[in-house]
Design a protein around this motif. Structure first.
Motif, PDB file in Angstrom:
ATOM      1  N   PHE A 254       0.844  -1.203   0.000  1.00  0.00           N
ATOM      2  CA  PHE A 254       0.000   0.000   0.000  1.00  0.00           C
ATOM      3  C   PHE A 254       0.877   1.251   0.000  1.00  0.00           C
ATOM      4  O   PHE A 254       1.824   1.364   0.783  1.00  0.00           O
ATOM      5  CB  PHE A 254      -0.909  -0.011   1.224  1.00  0.00           C
ATOM      6  N   ASP A 255       0.527   2.163  -0.885  1.00  0.00           N
ATOM      7  CA  ASP A 255       1.270   3.418  -0.996  1.00  0.00           C
ATOM      8  C   ASP A 255       0.332   4.566  -0.651  1.00  0.00           C
ATOM      9  O   ASP A 255      -0.501   4.970  -1.466  1.00  0.00           O
ATOM     10  CB  ASP A 255       1.817   3.573  -2.419  1.00  0.00           C
ATOM     11  N   GLY A 256       0.466   5.056   0.551  1.00  0.00           N
ATOM     12  CA  GLY A 256      -0.427   6.103   1.020  1.00  0.00           C
ATOM     13  C   GLY A 256      -0.302   7.411   0.283  1.00  0.00           C
ATOM     14  O   GLY A 256      -1.181   8.267   0.375  1.00  0.00           O
ATOM     15  N   THR A 257       0.792   7.560  -0.478  1.00  0.00           N
ATOM     16  CA  THR A 257       0.937   8.799  -1.240  1.00  0.00           C
ATOM     17  C   THR A 257       0.093   8.781  -2.507  1.00  0.00           C
ATOM     18  O   THR A 257      -0.011   9.782  -3.203  1.00  0.00           O
ATOM     19  CB  THR A 257       2.406   9.034  -1.631  1.00  0.00           C
ATOM     20  N   ARG A 258      -0.460   7.633  -2.819  1.00  0.00           N
ATOM     21  CA  ARG A 258      -1.240   7.518  -4.051  1.00  0.00           C
ATOM     22  C   ARG A 258      -2.737   7.548  -3.791  1.00  0.00           C
ATOM     23  O   ARG A 258      -3.530   7.418  -4.720  1.00  0.00           O
ATOM     24  CB  ARG A 258      -0.883   6.234  -4.789  1.00  0.00           C
ATOM     25  N   GLY A 259      -3.113   7.658  -2.559  1.00  0.00           N
ATOM     26  CA  GLY A 259      -4.537   7.706  -2.277  1.00  0.00           C
ATOM     27  C   GLY A 259      -4.847   7.138  -0.911  1.00  0.00           C
ATOM     28  O   GLY A 259      -3.971   6.605  -0.223  1.00  0.00           O
TER      29      GLY A 259
ATOM     30  N   ARG B 244      -4.228   7.233  -9.791  1.00  0.00           N
ATOM     31  CA  ARG B 244      -5.060   8.244  -9.144  1.00  0.00           C
ATOM     32  C   ARG B 244      -6.477   8.245  -9.710  1.00  0.00           C
ATOM     33  O   ARG B 244      -7.442   8.457  -8.985  1.00  0.00           O
ATOM     34  CB  ARG B 244      -4.404   9.621  -9.265  1.00  0.00           C
ATOM     35  N   LEU B 245      -6.595   7.984 -10.999  1.00  0.00           N
ATOM     36  CA  LEU B 245      -7.931   7.894 -11.571  1.00  0.00           C
ATOM     37  C   LEU B 245      -8.660   6.659 -11.042  1.00  0.00           C
ATOM     38  O   LEU B 245      -9.858   6.704 -10.738  1.00  0.00           O
ATOM     39  CB  LEU B 245      -7.848   7.844 -13.100  1.00  0.00           C
ATOM     40  N   VAL B 246      -7.922   5.568 -10.922  1.00  0.00           N
ATOM     41  CA  VAL B 246      -8.513   4.357 -10.337  1.00  0.00           C
ATOM     42  C   VAL B 246      -8.983   4.639  -8.911  1.00  0.00           C
ATOM     43  O   VAL B 246     -10.073   4.217  -8.501  1.00  0.00           O
ATOM     44  CB  VAL B 246      -7.494   3.199 -10.355  1.00  0.00           C
ATOM     45  N   SER B 247      -8.167   5.364  -8.157  1.00  0.00           N
ATOM     46  CA  SER B 247      -8.525   5.665  -6.770  1.00  0.00           C
ATOM     47  C   SER B 247      -9.811   6.474  -6.700  1.00  0.00           C
ATOM     48  O   SER B 247     -10.683   6.214  -5.871  1.00  0.00           O
ATOM     49  CB  SER B 247      -7.390   6.430  -6.089  1.00  0.00           C
ATOM     50  N   MET B 248      -9.938   7.451  -7.580  1.00  0.00           N
ATOM     51  CA  MET B 248     -11.159   8.249  -7.568  1.00  0.00           C
ATOM     52  C   MET B 248     -12.364   7.414  -7.999  1.00  0.00           C
ATOM     53  O   MET B 248     -13.421   7.442  -7.368  1.00  0.00           O
ATOM     54  CB  MET B 248     -11.025   9.450  -8.510  1.00  0.00           C
TER      55      MET B 248
ATOM     56  N   VAL C  98      -9.401   3.947   1.881  1.00  0.00           N
ATOM     57  CA  VAL C  98     -10.769   3.656   1.437  1.00  0.00           C
ATOM     58  C   VAL C  98     -10.804   3.467  -0.073  1.00  0.00           C
ATOM     59  O   VAL C  98     -11.545   2.610  -0.583  1.00  0.00           O
ATOM     60  CB  VAL C  98     -11.750   4.763   1.908  1.00  0.00           C
ATOM     61  N   SER C  99     -10.011   4.221  -0.805  1.00  0.00           N
ATOM     62  CA  SER C  99      -9.946   4.041  -2.256  1.00  0.00           C
ATOM     63  C   SER C  99      -9.303   2.709  -2.605  1.00  0.00           C
ATOM     64  O   SER C  99      -9.748   1.998  -3.505  1.00  0.00           O
ATOM     65  CB  SER C  99      -9.148   5.173  -2.907  1.00  0.00           C
ATOM     66  N   TRP C 100      -8.243   2.407  -1.892  1.00  0.00           N
ATOM     67  CA  TRP C 100      -7.518   1.155  -2.165  1.00  0.00           C
ATOM     68  C   TRP C 100      -8.408  -0.056  -1.921  1.00  0.00           C
ATOM     69  O   TRP C 100      -8.516  -0.948  -2.772  1.00  0.00           O
ATOM     70  CB  TRP C 100      -6.271   1.112  -1.277  1.00  0.00           C
ATOM     71  N   VAL C 101      -9.064  -0.071  -0.792  1.00  0.00           N
ATOM     72  CA  VAL C 101      -9.862  -1.245  -0.456  1.00  0.00           C
ATOM     73  C   VAL C 101     -11.090  -1.323  -1.366  1.00  0.00           C
ATOM     74  O   VAL C 101     -11.530  -2.420  -1.735  1.00  0.00           O
ATOM     75  CB  VAL C 101     -10.254  -1.226   1.045  1.00  0.00           C
TER      76      VAL C 101
END
Lengths: 208, 293
Positions: free
Chosen positions: A74-79, B61-65, A82-85
């Motif tokens: 997991f890279d917290g700088t990328r999001g 980042r788009l995937v994250s959004m 909640v987005s990751w999961v």
């Protein structure tokens, strides 16, 4: 120990990142806390896509177990977590839908109305304030997407259809599918922009 | 605010204009984020993302959004039993890597699975991998998978590119660690392709790569599906077979590779119709011989 952050998205993101770091060194307490914070939205999404509570329950366990296993990546700088999961849940749900059905699955005969139908107008009483706020703003943002663009996004995100399948399903050219997809996400981004800064820290490479 | 500061922009975040490959990838970022990209293009996108950190970050980042869309659904409380099941599973499988590895290998589907010797250096992978190729090649001839002497000769002509490709698998040890598992795969229902392959992956984590060769007559894009021991199938990604008849793919798995024993390969145009199937080579002698070298 850091106190759980319930009111501010930025603080929640940082706290979640700390929990993920603890998971990476096999701290089961961190897994428990993250599960308690996000199991409901993850399960709700899985239940919506799979249409089967039992499958959703199995996938819910798989999603969090994968997060547990892959916490070190997991890279917290990328999001935010909640987005990751949710992205893990999305991938698993779509795989499951495609595996089981091998055919389009919409849950409605009118795809243009789906996103407006599925949104929850009630807030769970114990939900974190920032998450409630995010969900509310997501709903508002989704409502701003023109129905034709929303339909394409829904058929992809909730039904697991590919571009070609959506083209056939809606009887529109592939180019139109691609255009609607891009414009729909741009519209979503535009309306979410004010709230996403807390969840997506500025890129290091963007510093001037 | 410029696009370079936009945390979820799909536009280039570099000052320099994107390359054609970057532009091609960015144009597919939105469908990729929504999971709607055709399988044949997914592999190509990921190939580029591996080489281009700027595109990788933009797409991520788009995937994250996009993943946040899932939060809009009606909220439902999950069953309480799911929580305990998860915690029990984590407690049993997450603490002791060595013990977990032993359990994992113990329930491996066949005896042919062999862990790479931790003492092997990356350079020393070449010999065993090359030997593996020769042995698999031999097994094709012995088992009749290659139907004629001409085809054997054809396969031998492919030896050089094949061995070179196997050498590239030495990266696998770096990717999956010293405990990496190797599954030799043999083709069944392959018609005249004579295709072979190798699964290489982490014994505990759902991380693995697949390499396929001897598909010189069938370059193109393929959808890959893995089948677990209980017969469950799951999409594992898409791969491109190049003009040499070789392709590789980092598989998207739910479980470690010990769970799987069959790989189905279909064209992206007809993902439900297998072009051929690769099955775990249950002839453990091959791997035992490899281990004795």
């Amino acid at each position: 120990m850091t106190e759980p952050a319930n009111d501010d998205a930025g603080a929640a993101r940082r706290h979640d990142a700390e929990l993920v770091a603890r998971m990476a060194v096999r701290d089961a307490g961190a897994l428990t806390e993250l599960y308690d914070r996000y199991a409901r939205p993850v399960y709700s999404y899985l239940n919506r896509v799979c249409g089967d509570p039992r499958t959703a329950e199995e996938l819910l366990q798989e999603v969090f177990f994968r997060a547990w296993q892959q916490a070190a990546t997991f890279d917290g700088t990328r999001g935010a977590f909640v987005s990751w999961v949710m992205s893990i849940a999305h991938n698993m749900a779509i795989d499951e839908v495609r595996r089981v059905n091998r055919r389009p699955r919409t849950g409605t005969d009118d795809p243009e109305r789906v996103l407006s139908q599925i949104v929850d107008r009630d807030t769970p009483p114990d939900e974190m304030a920032w998450l409630s706020d995010l969900r509310r703003q997501l709903r508002a943002a989704v409502d701003q997407i023109p129905p034709p663009q929303r339909a394409v996004i829904e058929l992809a995100y909730f039904s697991g259809l590919t571009q070609r399948e959506i083209s056939q399903r809606l009887d529109i050219p592939m180019g139109t599918v691609k255009t609607r997809t891009r414009l729909g996400l741009l519209r979503l981004r535009e309306h979410l922009h004010p709230v996403l800064g807390d969840l997506f820290p500025p890129s290091e490479s963007s510093c001037e | 605010m410029s696009s370079r500061h936009d945390p979820i922009s799909t536009e280039p975040i570099d000052a320099e204009p994107p390359t054609p490959a970057c532009a091609w990838t960015r144009a597919r970022a939105a469908p990729l984020a929504l999971g709607m990209l055709e399988a044949g293009e997914v592999g190509r996108v990921y190939d580029h993302l591996l080489l281009c950190p700027a595109c990788d970050e933009a797409v991520q980042r788009l995937v994250s959004m996009t993943s946040l869309i899932g939060l809009t659904v009606e909220q439902v409380v999950p069953p309480a039993a799911a929580r305990q099941a998860l915690l029990t599973r984590a407690a049993q499988g997450g603490y002791d890597r060595q013990a977990a590895r032993r359990r994992s290998i113990a329930r491996a589907p066949i005896a042919a699975i062999r862990r790479w010797q931790p003492t092997l250096t990356a350079n020393r992978w070449f010999a065993p991998l090359a030997l593996l190729f020769v042995l698999i090649l031999g097994s094709f001839g012995i088992q009749g998978a290659v139907s004629s002497r001409n085809e054997v000769e054809h396969l031998r002509r492919e030896n050089e590119s094949m061995v070179a490709h196997l050498v590239s698998l030495s990266i696998g040890r770096q990717k999956f660690g010293e405990d990496a598992l190797l599954y030799p795969m043999i083709a069944i229902q392959a018609g005249e392709t004579g295709a072979g392959g190798v699964l290489l992956g982490d014994p505990l984590e759902p991380r693995a790569s697949l390499s396929i060769w001897n598909l010189t007559d069938r370059p193109g894009d393929y959808a890959v599906t893995v089948e677990s021991i209980d017969g469950t199938r799951a999409s594992a990604g898409a791969m491109t077979i190049d003009q040499r008849g070789v392709g590789s793919l980092d598989l998207h798995l739910f479980q470690p590779i010990v769970t799987y024993r069959v790989v189905h390969v279909a064209t992206t145009a007809e993902p439900d119709v297998d072009v051929f199937t690769l099955r775990l080579d249950e002839s453990s002698d091959l791997v035992q011989q490899l281990g004795e070298t």
